[in-house]
Design an enzyme around this catalytic site. Structure first.
Site, mmCIF file in Angstrom:
data_model
loop_
_atom_site.group_PDB
_atom_site.id
_atom_site.type_symbol
_atom_site.label_atom_id
_atom_site.label_comp_id
_atom_site.label_asym_id
_atom_site.label_seq_id
_atom_site.Cartn_x
_atom_site.Cartn_y
_atom_site.Cartn_z
ATOM 1 N N GLN A 101 2.801 9.980 1.461
ATOM 2 C CA GLN A 101 4.105 9.309 1.473
ATOM 3 C C GLN A 101 4.961 9.708 0.272
ATOM 4 O O GLN A 101 6.178 9.494 0.284
ATOM 5 C CB GLN A 101 3.933 7.784 1.492
ATOM 6 C CG GLN A 101 3.344 7.257 2.802
ATOM 7 C CD GLN A 101 3.246 5.748 2.775
ATOM 8 O OE1 GLN A 101 2.284 5.201 2.253
ATOM 9 N NE2 GLN A 101 4.253 5.069 3.309
ATOM 10 N N HIS A 115 -4.493 0.970 7.566
ATOM 11 C CA HIS A 115 -3.145 1.548 7.647
ATOM 12 C C HIS A 115 -3.018 2.726 6.675
ATOM 13 O O HIS A 115 -2.537 3.805 7.049
ATOM 14 C CB HIS A 115 -2.120 0.451 7.326
ATOM 15 C CG HIS A 115 -0.696 0.913 7.294
ATOM 16 N ND1 HIS A 115 0.251 0.452 8.179
ATOM 17 C CD2 HIS A 115 -0.045 1.775 6.462
ATOM 18 C CE1 HIS A 115 1.424 1.032 7.903
ATOM 19 N NE2 HIS A 115 1.267 1.839 6.858
ATOM 20 N N GLU A 116 -3.466 2.519 5.428
ATOM 21 C CA GLU A 116 -3.344 3.589 4.422
ATOM 22 C C GLU A 116 -4.252 4.761 4.771
ATOM 23 O O GLU A 116 -3.874 5.926 4.606
ATOM 24 C CB GLU A 116 -3.681 3.068 3.023
ATOM 25 C CG GLU A 116 -2.783 1.950 2.520
ATOM 26 C CD GLU A 116 -1.307 2.194 2.742
ATOM 27 O OE1 GLU A 116 -0.852 3.355 2.630
ATOM 28 O OE2 GLU A 116 -0.598 1.218 3.041
ATOM 29 N N HIS A 156 -2.743 7.182 7.171
ATOM 30 C CA HIS A 156 -1.765 8.111 6.589
ATOM 31 C C HIS A 156 -2.423 9.427 6.169
ATOM 32 O O HIS A 156 -1.793 10.485 6.210
ATOM 33 C CB HIS A 156 -1.112 7.489 5.342
ATOM 34 C CG HIS A 156 0.078 6.604 5.625
ATOM 35 N ND1 HIS A 156 1.236 7.083 6.194
ATOM 36 C CD2 HIS A 156 0.296 5.290 5.385
ATOM 37 C CE1 HIS A 156 2.114 6.088 6.291
ATOM 38 N NE2 HIS A 156 1.572 4.983 5.812
ATOM 39 N N GLY A 178 0.836 -1.186 0.000
ATOM 40 C CA GLY A 178 0.000 0.000 0.000
ATOM 41 C C GLY A 178 0.872 1.237 0.000
ATOM 42 O O GLY A 178 2.028 1.184 0.436
ATOM 43 N N CYS A 202 5.962 -0.250 7.328
ATOM 44 C CA CYS A 202 5.563 0.910 6.526
ATOM 45 C C CYS A 202 6.774 1.363 5.719
ATOM 46 O O CYS A 202 7.875 1.446 6.258
ATOM 47 C CB CYS A 202 5.087 2.034 7.449
ATOM 48 S SG CYS A 202 4.589 3.527 6.568
ATOM 49 N N LEU A 203 6.528 1.660 4.453
ATOM 50 C CA LEU A 203 7.624 2.113 3.595
ATOM 51 C C LEU A 203 8.224 3.415 4.109
ATOM 52 O O LEU A 203 9.369 3.723 3.812
ATOM 53 C CB LEU A 203 7.125 2.288 2.153
ATOM 54 C CG LEU A 203 6.698 0.987 1.456
ATOM 55 C CD1 LEU A 203 6.047 1.300 0.114
ATOM 56 C CD2 LEU A 203 7.873 0.032 1.269
HETATM 57 NI NI NI Z 1 2.528 3.126 5.747
#
Ligand code: NI
Length: 161
Positions: A52, A132-133, A136, A47, A90-91
């Site tokens: 991000q 999660h997304e 953000h 995701g 998480c990236l």
């Molecule tokens: Ni994330």
């Protein structure tokens, strides 16, 4: 035509902003979404949310399983049910995983890549990824909610969002 975008990391103030709604899904919106898919896949994530990649707008892409690709513009989680514990990465928080409580089932609606309304009832891992997304978009990182955090060794492999 698609391009990789730079993924911001924890500490960047953009990740803490509350994103604004997308007024209209335009070709530019679609170009950003397509870049986000390419960036997510290249980083082996499941995701990626617009903040991000530095875009403070309410949209994300998610691919909880290969080929199961979601585009969400102006998403809303309209119901949550049950509880599951997830191990998340998480990236934007490289090198860590953490344990987070998430709803077991959700209903999420919003617009798709073409700007058309869509709604999904999801459970298990896809529900985790969407929550999660979604967080953000409100400037929330999973580590804010994590009960425990673990530092990864170089050898470890995990899914990242
Ligand atoms: Ni994330």
């Amino acid at each position: 035509k698609m391009a990789l975008r730079n993924i911001l990391e924890d500490g960047d103030p953009i990740l803490r902003k509350t994103c604004r709604e997308v007024d209209q899904v335009t070709e530019r919106t679609q170009m950003i979404l397509d870049d986000m898919v390419e960036t997510m896949r290249q980083a082996q994530g499941v995701g990626l949310a617009a903040p991000q990649v530095g875009i403070v707008r309410r949209m994300f892409v998610a691919e909880p399983q290969p080929g199961e690709l979601y585009y969400f513009v102006n998403p809303q989680i309209v119901s949550k049910e049950g509880l599951q514990e997830s191990e998340e990465g998480c990236l934007s928080v490289p090198g860590y995983v953490g344990l987070v409580d998430r709803p077991e089932k959700i209903v999420i609606k919003g617009l798709d890549r073409e700007g058309n309304p869509q709604e999904f009832a999801l459970e298990g891992f896809p529900a985790i990824v969407m929550c999660h997304e979604y967080d953000h978009l409100d400037g929330i990182l999973y580590k804010d909610k994590a009960k425990e955090m673990y530092e990864l060794t170089d050898a470890a492999d995990t899914t990242e969002e």
